[in-house]
Design an enzyme around this catalytic site. Sequence first.
Site, short mmCIF file in Angstrom:
data_model
loop_
_atom_site.label_atom_id
_atom_site.label_comp_id
_atom_site.label_asym_id
_atom_site.label_seq_id
_atom_site.Cartn_x
_atom_site.Cartn_y
_atom_site.Cartn_z
N GLU A 186 78.19 -0.09 51.17
CA GLU A 186 79.29 0.85 50.92
C GLU A 186 80.20 0.33 49.79
O GLU A 186 80.80 1.13 49.07
CB GLU A 186 80.07 1.06 52.22
CG GLU A 186 80.88 2.33 52.30
CD GLU A 186 80.06 3.62 52.23
OE1 GLU A 186 78.81 3.59 52.32
OE2 GLU A 186 80.70 4.68 52.07
N HIS A 245 74.59 3.39 46.00
CA HIS A 245 73.64 2.92 47.01
C HIS A 245 72.26 2.70 46.38
O HIS A 245 71.59 1.71 46.64
CB HIS A 245 73.51 3.95 48.13
CG HIS A 245 74.67 4.00 49.08
ND1 HIS A 245 75.10 2.90 49.78
CD2 HIS A 245 75.50 5.02 49.45
CE1 HIS A 245 76.13 3.24 50.56
NE2 HIS A 245 76.39 4.52 50.37
N HIS A 276 78.64 8.37 44.30
CA HIS A 276 78.59 7.54 45.50
C HIS A 276 77.14 7.13 45.82
O HIS A 276 76.84 5.94 45.95
CB HIS A 276 79.21 8.32 46.67
CG HIS A 276 79.23 7.56 47.96
ND1 HIS A 276 80.35 6.87 48.39
CD2 HIS A 276 78.28 7.35 48.91
CE1 HIS A 276 80.08 6.28 49.55
NE2 HIS A 276 78.82 6.56 49.89
N GLU A 277 76.27 8.10 45.91
CA GLU A 277 74.89 7.81 46.29
C GLU A 277 74.18 6.99 45.20
O GLU A 277 73.30 6.19 45.49
CB GLU A 277 74.10 9.09 46.61
CG GLU A 277 74.69 9.94 47.75
CD GLU A 277 74.96 9.18 49.04
OE1 GLU A 277 74.31 8.15 49.29
OE2 GLU A 277 75.84 9.63 49.80
#
Length: 525
Positions: free
Chosen positions: A319, A293, A289-290
Amino acid sequence: MKNWKEIEQKMQTLDALQHAMNKILYDMETIAPSGAIPKIGKTLETLSGIYYYELVDNGLLALIEAEKEADYLEAISIDAIELDDLSREEKAAGTFFGTTIEWDMMKELKREIQKISKIPADSYRAFQELSIIGHAKWLEAKAANDFAIFAPTLKKIIAYKKQYIEYQGYDQHPYDALLDDYEPGLTVTELDIFFSGLREKIIPFLKKINASEKMQAITDKKIGEGFFLQAKQEEFMVFLAKYIGYDFNRGQLGISAHPFSQSFSNDDARITTRYVEHDIYSSIFSILHEFGHAIYEQNIAEKLTMTPLGSGISMGIHESQSRFYENMIGRSESFWNPIYPAIQAFFPDSFADVCLADFIASINLVEQSFIRVEADELTYPLHIMVRYEIEKKLFSDTLTVEQLPEAWNTLMMEYLGITPANVNEGILQDIHWSQGYFGYFPTYALGSAYSAQFFEAMKREVDVEKDARDGDFTAITSFLARNIHQFGKLKTPKELMIDTTGEAFNPDYYIDYLIEKYSTLFLNK
Ligand code: ZN
């Protein structure tokens, strides 16, 4: 362009202050000793005061307002009338740099100055203090599992936000003014349509999934349970981050209580994770997930980095990138196919006897649970809907703070069919309101929905499944870099959506994606 040099210098000052504040924040969340936090808070307050002064009170707006768009157009010899079309085409082709970029930077600065200067300086400072108290009261209330401890401060925060809405103004719904801070241009009207579509399709579908015998069988196998030594996990996470394409020369993997990412320029986009020794999935999916980003920030064009346009355009678009790598890629069979033997070798006690298909089903299990951050992909938007309905009512004065715990439970029952046993599992679980982040939650669901539409567009150009199976993410990531990442804040979310996918945002992609994915996993024979 008489003022440009001076404006540019001020821009650099603002960026340097921002850089310093973000570094301190990153340090605070990762390695700073807890005893240091009050004094770090003081330093941050001082720096944010300087930032406010440099942005609002040191003559920047006047310099910008004295500039003329025509001068910037003349400098590149483009007719003003054609500019909109031309820059649009150029933007789509990615060859926009060096045209009106200075003008775009000034427009963005002006927008920010005007937004902040609408708040009187004393009110702005008072809120900084209120949000520190809010955070402390929230922690205290959580420790006691008692909403009444947090309620009086929450009332003050909401009162400030209502005042803020009046300062900013709005066209239709007061909540629109708050949404705009996280997703420029997003309105209640649009979100109502988005969420009602989800409500109609996802809630009945969830009932079917919950009745699935196949899912019950996987749940019973308790795959992924066991003990995962932190040192071993750390080694595996570095492998995983490198495998997906995280550039450690321009990033770093840290440890924090809640995983997050923070960028300081396109050459310094860091990520963090947390290690839970009985749960390996927590860190795996935080990393993926990170990474989403961070790769967004790392791919921002050189010309834009460290300028007012040099970061992701909105929370929703950000997101969409993190959810894409976490869910569309990271929870797929093709992603794990080549590296499943690696995780089996790292953690044989838990995975040596588990086949790949069961592992994939286990990382996609659906659960009616209380905690948003632990929710699966299918129930996740329902958790967001609970918060959206509540926030909307708070800011149209149809719900009071006293009524919050009950309103929460009613909505949880309606959407997820469960009732929290206490406020820690319910109304007190998220940090956001204690810091005044109202209007933030919807962007989580919106980002997931954006990612489904981007995914469809990507599949028209890239053989995603084959590439993932080959462990080659070059074409996948470069599709996103070319269409989304490089532009920073130069394009609006709506422009990014149209230019990348050929149509306006359409939530049906998301609903179809969820239904197809979970039917294949748990309903089909
Ligand atoms: Zn995120």
